[in-house]
Design a protein around this motif. Structure first.
Motif, PDB file in Angstrom:
ATOM      1  N   LEU A 187      -3.482   6.458  44.689  1.00  0.00           N
ATOM      2  CA  LEU A 187      -4.655   6.184  43.858  1.00  0.00           C
ATOM      3  C   LEU A 187      -5.669   5.279  44.551  1.00  0.00           C
ATOM      4  O   LEU A 187      -6.828   5.249  44.160  1.00  0.00           O
ATOM      5  N   ALA A 231      -2.447  11.962  44.479  1.00  0.00           N
ATOM      6  CA  ALA A 231      -1.488  11.351  43.557  1.00  0.00           C
ATOM      7  C   ALA A 231      -0.516  12.373  42.964  1.00  0.00           C
ATOM      8  O   ALA A 231       0.690  12.111  42.891  1.00  0.00           O
ATOM      9  N   HIS A 232      -1.012  13.541  42.556  1.00  0.00           N
ATOM     10  CA  HIS A 232      -0.122  14.483  41.865  1.00  0.00           C
ATOM     11  C   HIS A 232       0.969  15.013  42.792  1.00  0.00           C
ATOM     12  O   HIS A 232       2.080  15.294  42.358  1.00  0.00           O
ATOM     13  N   ARG A 233       0.660  15.076  44.090  1.00  0.00           N
ATOM     14  CA  ARG A 233       1.654  15.580  45.035  1.00  0.00           C
ATOM     15  C   ARG A 233       2.742  14.538  45.281  1.00  0.00           C
ATOM     16  O   ARG A 233       3.916  14.862  45.444  1.00  0.00           O
ATOM     17  N   ALA A 245       3.676  12.308  43.081  1.00  0.00           N
ATOM     18  CA  ALA A 245       4.523  12.326  41.879  1.00  0.00           C
ATOM     19  C   ALA A 245       5.505  13.492  41.950  1.00  0.00           C
ATOM     20  O   ALA A 245       6.683  13.352  41.626  1.00  0.00           O
ATOM     21  N   TYR A 268       5.675  16.436  32.851  1.00  0.00           N
ATOM     22  CA  TYR A 268       4.680  17.495  33.055  1.00  0.00           C
ATOM     23  C   TYR A 268       5.122  18.500  34.109  1.00  0.00           C
ATOM     24  O   TYR A 268       4.859  19.690  33.995  1.00  0.00           O
ATOM     25  N   LEU A 269       5.823  18.033  35.144  1.00  0.00           N
ATOM     26  CA  LEU A 269       6.184  18.933  36.245  1.00  0.00           C
ATOM     27  C   LEU A 269       7.471  19.710  35.978  1.00  0.00           C
ATOM     28  O   LEU A 269       7.880  20.527  36.795  1.00  0.00           O
ATOM     29  N   GLY A 302      -2.894  11.479  37.034  1.00  0.00           N
ATOM     30  CA  GLY A 302      -2.441  11.790  38.397  1.00  0.00           C
ATOM     31  C   GLY A 302      -1.019  11.311  38.624  1.00  0.00           C
ATOM     32  O   GLY A 302      -0.217  11.995  39.258  1.00  0.00           O
ATOM     33  N   ILE A 361      -0.214  15.483  37.358  1.00  0.00           N
ATOM     34  CA  ILE A 361      -1.278  16.428  36.986  1.00  0.00           C
ATOM     35  C   ILE A 361      -2.300  16.486  38.124  1.00  0.00           C
ATOM     36  O   ILE A 361      -2.764  15.448  38.606  1.00  0.00           O
ATOM     37  N   ASN A 362      -2.624  17.688  38.537  1.00  0.00           N
ATOM     38  CA  ASN A 362      -3.594  17.888  39.607  1.00  0.00           C
ATOM     39  C   ASN A 362      -4.996  17.688  39.014  1.00  0.00           C
ATOM     40  O   ASN A 362      -5.625  18.643  38.540  1.00  0.00           O
ATOM     41  N   PRO A 393      -8.077  17.046  40.201  1.00  0.00           N
ATOM     42  CA  PRO A 393      -9.249  17.815  40.669  1.00  0.00           C
ATOM     43  C   PRO A 393      -9.229  19.256  40.150  1.00  0.00           C
ATOM     44  O   PRO A 393     -10.258  19.815  39.802  1.00  0.00           O
ATOM     45  N   ILE A 396      -7.867  20.263  37.335  1.00  0.00           N
ATOM     46  CA  ILE A 396      -8.236  20.229  35.914  1.00  0.00           C
ATOM     47  C   ILE A 396      -9.750  20.102  35.775  1.00  0.00           C
ATOM     48  O   ILE A 396     -10.367  20.739  34.917  1.00  0.00           O
TER      49      ILE A 396
END
Ligand SMILES: Nc1ncnc2c1ncn2[C@@H]1O[C@H](COP(=O)(O)OP(=O)(O)OP(=O)(O)O)[C@@H](O)[C@H]1O
Ligand SMILES: [Mg+2]
Lengths: 237, 293
Positions: free
Chosen positions: A53, A73-75, A77, A105-106, B180, B184-185, B187, B189
């Motif tokens: 972040l 960030a999402h990767r 996580a 979520y994943l 994030g 959750i991706n 960008p 979204i």
């Protein structure tokens, strides 16, 4: 064994402000490592950089040997590193149940999600009767529990906790640290940032002291707690 | 007379609501005031016009294709303009100025390319028949507008409130960083929200184009003013508020035109806006943006 999390030479700056100036931190699997330091020492900047972040100016982050520096960030996580951020950051406009759902979520397996939610509610029983309530209507301590429960829904390989006891009533502080101790017994790998140094050093295996963006002391939690300078500056003694 | 006016008002209001829903969704999630949204309205109408006129498609097919095309235009415009703007410290003001410049450039480009004349759908695009019920006349165009608006609004609401994707969109709208951290991706979204809102804007353009059977490049501009009134009155980023305020604006405009004077309908809309901002800056239904944290 490769460290679960290895930070080397990390630098984070905001314009001309250098918040983190080349720190090395290593967390072994199953360990609780705490990072203590005063306001503005650079603790949150470090945590945000690890999770993708905050922009990393220099240095490297490795997760179980994989270089995750500058991943989105999402990767990160998805790779199993989850964070309970400073100030809890629950989704106040969503229900407690939705917040927990977002923690998984994943995960697409519904049975698995239900099983994890059951375990989280067992750990945090007061969330159960508030499942349908908006998270914004919870007390600060309840929000902290929700934030931790939300992260646990993701079954973290490495869990980052940024000041989980901040601003909480003493009763809640004890409860939060008891839960961290439980997680440690269960073998969860944790990097814990705290200003409540005495409680953090009690629950941790290893400790690092951060001052103005630099590590000034590190070692086993017991050694760091026994250090006179630390005692004077952080343990009120 | 009153019943007829109310029906016309509800129909007009349904399109306003549809258009405003896309605008408020975009603001709620992306947190910038993006004036190029109005362009998707004009683009949708022109794509539908080309598909019915040049390709000879049925309007039932041209409408979803035009919506999709406008959505893709919105994705392109947003990914060109917004990422840089959102990183600025004064993102709100900067985005207002940059997207205003961009949308004016787009309208004049479109005018240079297609000419300023008012165009019409080919005759027979929509059946001219009307049904009459208890003295109230509803044309086939109006029926289509109402059905399409209700369907799109219903689909969007269902997406947002009952699906995992909708939950992720709401999470990104409230706290992008925390979203994030959930994996959750964000960008992606953001792109999806551009697509959805552009498609709503485009669909609104097709429906208004059908309703008044008048299409020209700057039609998005006057719509954008109404979009502003609706999302401010409804509460910025508040979808339910946009629905109610959109319907109300349509009814008020039609009643003003019918009972007072048609030249006053815009004045009334803006008078309401000023009155609302004066007394309830957070909108009639919504919370202030700052309080949404
Ligand atoms: N977004 C930002 N923009 C500019 N400066 C920042 C930003 N975030 C943090 N800083 C600065 O970076 C330094 C380190 O901040 P950081 O939040 O990492 O400290 P911290 O150790 O977490 O403090 P606290 O205990 O108060 O949470 C501080 O001087 C702070 O003012
Ligand atoms: Mg901090």
């Amino acid at each position: 064994m490769a460290p679960a999390l290895e930070i080397s030479g990390l630098c984070v700056s905001y314009g001309r402000t250098e918040a983190v100036r080349g720190i090395d931190v290593s967390v072994q699997p199953g360990q609780v490592v705490c990072l203590i330091g005063a306001n503005g020492a650079g603790k949150t900047s470090t945590m945000r950089a690890i999770s993708g972040l905050a922009k990393i100016r220099q240095g490297q982050i490795r997760l179980n040997g994989t270089d995750i520096t500058a991943w989105p960030a999402h990767r990160i996580a998805a790779q199993g590193l989850l964070q309970v951020p400073e100030g809890r950051q629950v989704f106040g406009e969503l229900t407690v149940a939705d917040n927990l759902a977002l923690g998984a979520y994943l995960v697409s397996d519904r049975a698995e999600i239900a099983a994890r939610q059951a375990r989280v509610l067992q750990r945090f029983p007061r969330l159960r009767e508030r499942l349908a309530q908006h998270a914004g209507s919870l007390s600060g301590g309840e929000q902290q529990m929700l934030a931790m429960g939300r992260a646990l829904m993701g079954a973290p390989g490495v869990l980052l906790l940024d000041e989980p006891s901040m601003g909480l009533a003493p009763l809640f502080v004890d409860e939060i640290f008891a839960i961290i101790a439980d997680l440690r017994r269960e073998g969860t790998t944790i990097l814990l940032v705290e200003q409540n140094a005495s409680a953090a050093l009690e629950v941790a295996d290893q400790a690092y002291v951060l001052e103005q963006g630099r590590i000034v002391l590190s070692g086993t939690a017991a050694d760091v707690a026994a250090n006179e300078a630390v005692a004077a500056a952080y343990l009120g003694g | 007379m009153l019943a007829q006016q109310l029906v016309n008002g509800v129909l007009l209001g349904a399109t306003y609501a549809l258009f405003a829903l896309g605008f408020t969704l975009m603001f709620g999630v992306l947190r910038v005031i993006n004036l190029t949204y109005g362009f998707t309205f004009s683009a949708g109408a022109f794509i539908a016009l080309a598909l019915t006129r040049q390709v000879g498609l049925n309007i039932a097919l041209a409408l979803p294709l035009a919506a999709l095309g406008s959505g893709l235009i919105a994705v392109l415009l947003d990914s060109l303009l917004l990422p840089r703007l959102r990183r600025r410290p004064s993102a709100e003001l900067d985005s207002l100025m940059v997207t205003l410049g961009a949308v004016l450039a787009l309208y004049s480009l479109m005018t240079a390319w297609l000419g300023p004349d008012i165009r019409r759908f080919p005759p027979g695009t929509i059946s001219a028949t009307a049904i009459e019920l208890a003295g109230v006349r509803v044309t086939a165009a109006q029926g289509l507008i109402l059905a399409a608006s209700l369907l799109l609004v219903g689909l969007l609401m269902a997406l947002m409130t009952t699906t995992k994707l909708g939950l992720a969109i709401r999470a990104v709208a409230e706290k992008p960083d925390a979203a994030g951290l959930m994996g959750i991706n964000t960008p992606r979204i953001a792109h999806l929200v551009s697509l959805l809102s552009g498609a709503l804007g485009g669909a609104g353009g097709v429906l208004i184009g059908l309703n008044f059977n008048a299409i020209q490049p700057y039609m998005g501009e006057s719509m954008m003013l109404r979009g502003f009134v609706v999302i401010i009155v409804g509460g910025m980023g508040d979808m339910r508020g946009a629905l109610i305020a959109g319907l109300a604006l349509g009814i008020i405009e039609v009643l003003t035109a019918g009972y007072i004077d048609s030249s006053l309908k815009e004045m009334v809309a803006f008078a309401i806006l000023v009155a609302v901002l004066w007394t309830r800056p957070q909108g009639l239904f919504g919370r202030a943006v700052g309080q949404r944290a």
